[in-house]
Design an enzyme around this catalytic site. Structure first.
Site, short mmCIF file in Angstrom:
data_model
loop_
_atom_site.label_atom_id
_atom_site.label_comp_id
_atom_site.label_asym_id
_atom_site.label_seq_id
_atom_site.Cartn_x
_atom_site.Cartn_y
_atom_site.Cartn_z
N GLY A 1 9.34 -6.90 -1.98
CA GLY A 1 9.83 -8.20 -1.53
C GLY A 1 9.50 -9.32 -2.49
N GLY B 1 9.16 -2.22 1.63
CA GLY B 1 8.40 -1.03 2.04
C GLY B 1 9.24 0.24 1.98
N LYS C 1 -2.99 -6.40 -3.96
CA LYS C 1 -4.05 -5.47 -3.57
C LYS C 1 -3.81 -4.03 -4.00
CE LYS C 1 -5.34 -7.67 0.80
NZ LYS C 1 -4.92 -7.41 2.17
N ARG D 1 21.00 -11.89 2.23
CA ARG D 1 21.23 -10.66 3.02
C ARG D 1 22.57 -10.68 3.74
NH1 ARG D 1 14.99 -9.64 4.78
NH2 ARG D 1 14.57 -8.30 3.01
P1 ADP Z 1 5.68 -6.93 -3.52
O1 ADP Z 1 6.05 -7.72 -2.29
O2 ADP Z 1 6.67 -7.09 -4.62
O3 ADP Z 1 5.40 -5.49 -3.20
P2 ADP Z 1 2.90 -7.72 -3.33
O4 ADP Z 1 3.15 -8.20 -1.94
O5 ADP Z 1 2.09 -6.51 -3.52
O6 ADP Z 1 4.31 -7.55 -4.10
O7 ADP Z 1 2.17 -8.87 -4.17
C1 ADP Z 1 2.67 -10.17 -4.28
C2 ADP Z 1 1.59 -11.19 -4.13
O8 ADP Z 1 0.51 -10.94 -5.02
C3 ADP Z 1 2.08 -12.57 -4.42
O9 ADP Z 1 1.95 -13.37 -3.27
C4 ADP Z 1 1.18 -13.07 -5.56
O10 ADP Z 1 0.81 -14.43 -5.43
C5 ADP Z 1 -0.02 -12.19 -5.39
N1 ADP Z 1 -0.80 -12.09 -6.64
C6 ADP Z 1 -0.46 -11.44 -7.77
N2 ADP Z 1 -1.40 -11.59 -8.71
C7 ADP Z 1 -2.37 -12.36 -8.18
C8 ADP Z 1 -3.63 -12.87 -8.65
N3 ADP Z 1 -4.04 -12.61 -9.89
N4 ADP Z 1 -4.36 -13.60 -7.79
C9 ADP Z 1 -3.93 -13.86 -6.54
N5 ADP Z 1 -2.76 -13.41 -6.04
C10 ADP Z 1 -1.99 -12.68 -6.84
MG MG Z 2 4.83 -8.53 -0.75
#
Ligand code: ADP
Ligand code: MG
Length: 394
Positions: free
Chosen positions: A350, A373, A200, A38
């Site tokens: 992220g 976000g 989620k 950053r």
């Molecule tokens: P981003 O930050 O890119 O928006 P998220 O925060 O929604 O992504 O999701 C990332 C997290 O989801 C990671 O920590 C990853 O370990 C977790 N994750 C993805 N698939 C699985 C899974 N099948 N079981 C448990 N955790 C998962």
């Molecule tokens: Mg995330």
């Protein structure tokens, strides 16, 4: 102007104190900066201002000090790192606002740099407090926001402060973000597909709902996929399923079907009994007692093929628990497909950005959004509070 917003190039900054909002929220461990991405990203903006003879007053947040002065979250090491990278003197103000800081801001010469203490040490920042915004505004003559990742927050340094300046601009990082993300909203080349993953469904409901109106297909992996598979009555063993979202996932699938949006879900999985257990298997059907932690190789092939046939790709959310190398292949495979696609490719989020860096494909996509976000809200077509505030001044 870019997307109706004034850009830095059009701003008269010679001799002016420029209050520059940056995102210098770097990861720290034991007082050491563990990743300077950053800070590196902000250097061209700072250099441009200095070369134009501006007196640069930098403000940023760092971590979550919860409106208190937490010495471990001081921006002082960031200021020191900045001095090192600029190979020049950088003055650090030990407070965010106040008479002493205002004096310092008036004392810096053209081309000089002052860094304020962590904005979030002051409760006025997150509260978008009027008095605090006023004090902050006294530290600059013009205002530049180059912190895209904070644009969705109605905080004092992003929103409250803006109306107090006659001359405002977005910096080059924000310009690049909104230009790149706007292409997804304004007539994207088709087919346009959304690739979603992550932990989620509940984190991403609004993203899914807004995307399903605009994409031709959705590709869903990550833990999120299990809630969708459960909605289709596909057995998912003991995988992470949000029980209370199964009906919603079912309705989202129905709405996709009604709009002719194809939804692609995983057909094989990398499973284990727990993330700690040694035994890892690749299966089509997940047995009770087992959990899916990654998409399997067949799914990677299917997803990659869909990605390669698309003209626009937006990807958010890792395909598995990629932090563990045993569950990173799915994310790596999809990252490669996105990197190799001839399509216009945008990656946001992220963890998704971290995954892309980890796989070494960060510079092979059309745009890697740093916004987290903020990018997810932007691609829903929402006007971010920071952008709205700037628009009102123009
Ligand atoms: P981003 O930050 O890119 O928006 P998220 O925060 O929604 O992504 O999701 C990332 C997290 O989801 C990671 O920590 C990853 O370990 C977790 N994750 C993805 N698939 C699985 C899974 N099948 N079981 C448990 N955790 C998962
Ligand atoms: Mg995330």
């Amino acid at each position: 102007m870019s997307q109706g917003l004034p850009t830095l190039d059009a701003l008269e900054v010679a001799g002016q104190r420029v209050l520059l909002r940056l995102d210098l929220n770097v990861p720290l461990r034991d007082g050491e900066i563990t990743d300077t991405t950053r800070i590196d990203a902000a250097l061209p903006t700072i250099r441009q201002l200095r070369e134009a003879g501006a007196r640069v007053v930098i403000c940023s947040h760092l971590g979550r000090p919860r409106s208190k002065r937490i010495p471990a979250l001081s921006l002082e090491p960031v200021a020191a790192k900045l001095a090192e990278l600029l190979d020049d003197e950088v003055v650090f103000a030990h407070d965010v606002v106040g008479d002493d800081v205002e004096f310092l801001s008036r004392d810096i010469p053209p081309g000089g740099v002052l860094v304020l203490e962590n904005l979030r040490f002051d409760p006025g920042e997150k509260a978008n407090d009027d008095d605090f915004a006023g004090k902050l505004a006294r530290l600059g003559d013009v205002y530049v926001n180059d912190a895209f990742g904070t644009m969705h927050r109605a905080h004092a340094s992003v929103v409250g402060v803006v109306s107090r300046f006659d001359h405002v601009a977005i910096g080059p990082l924000v310009d690049r973000e909104i230009t790149a993300l706007s292409k997804l909203l304004e007539g994207p080349a088709r087919p346009f597909i959304g690739v979603l993953g992550g932990a989620k469904v509940s984190d991403k409901i609004e993203v899914i709902e807004s995307l399903l109106h605009r994409v031709d297909a959705l590709v869903v992996g990550g833990a999120m996929a299990y809630t969708f598979l459960a909605a289709q009555d596909t057995p998912v063993g003991d995988s992470l399923v949000e029980r209370e979202r199964i009906r919603l996932a079912g309705r989202l699938l129905e709405r996709c079907a009604a709009r002719g949006v194809q939804v692609f879900l995983p057909t094989d999985h990398v499973v284990a009994e727990s993330p700690e257990s040694e035994e890892v298997q690749t299966v089509r059907a997940i047995e009770p007692g087992w959990k899916g932690f990654d998409i399997g190789p067949e799914t990677v092939r299917r997803f990659s093929e869909i990605i390669s046939r698309s003209s626009t790709v937006f990807w958010n959310g890792p395909m598995g628990m990629f932090e563990d190398p045993r569950f990173a292949e799915g994310t790596r495979g999809v990252a490669r497909a996105v990197a190799e696609a001839e399509a216009y490719t945008v990656v946001g989020g992220g963890d998704s950005a971290a995954a892309l860096h980890q796989c070494g494909y960060a510079d092979q996509v059309s745009h890697l959004s740093t916004g987290g976000g903020a990018s997810l809200e932007f691609i829903q077509g929402k006007e971010l509070p920071g952008i709205r505030a700037l628009r009102r001044r123009t």
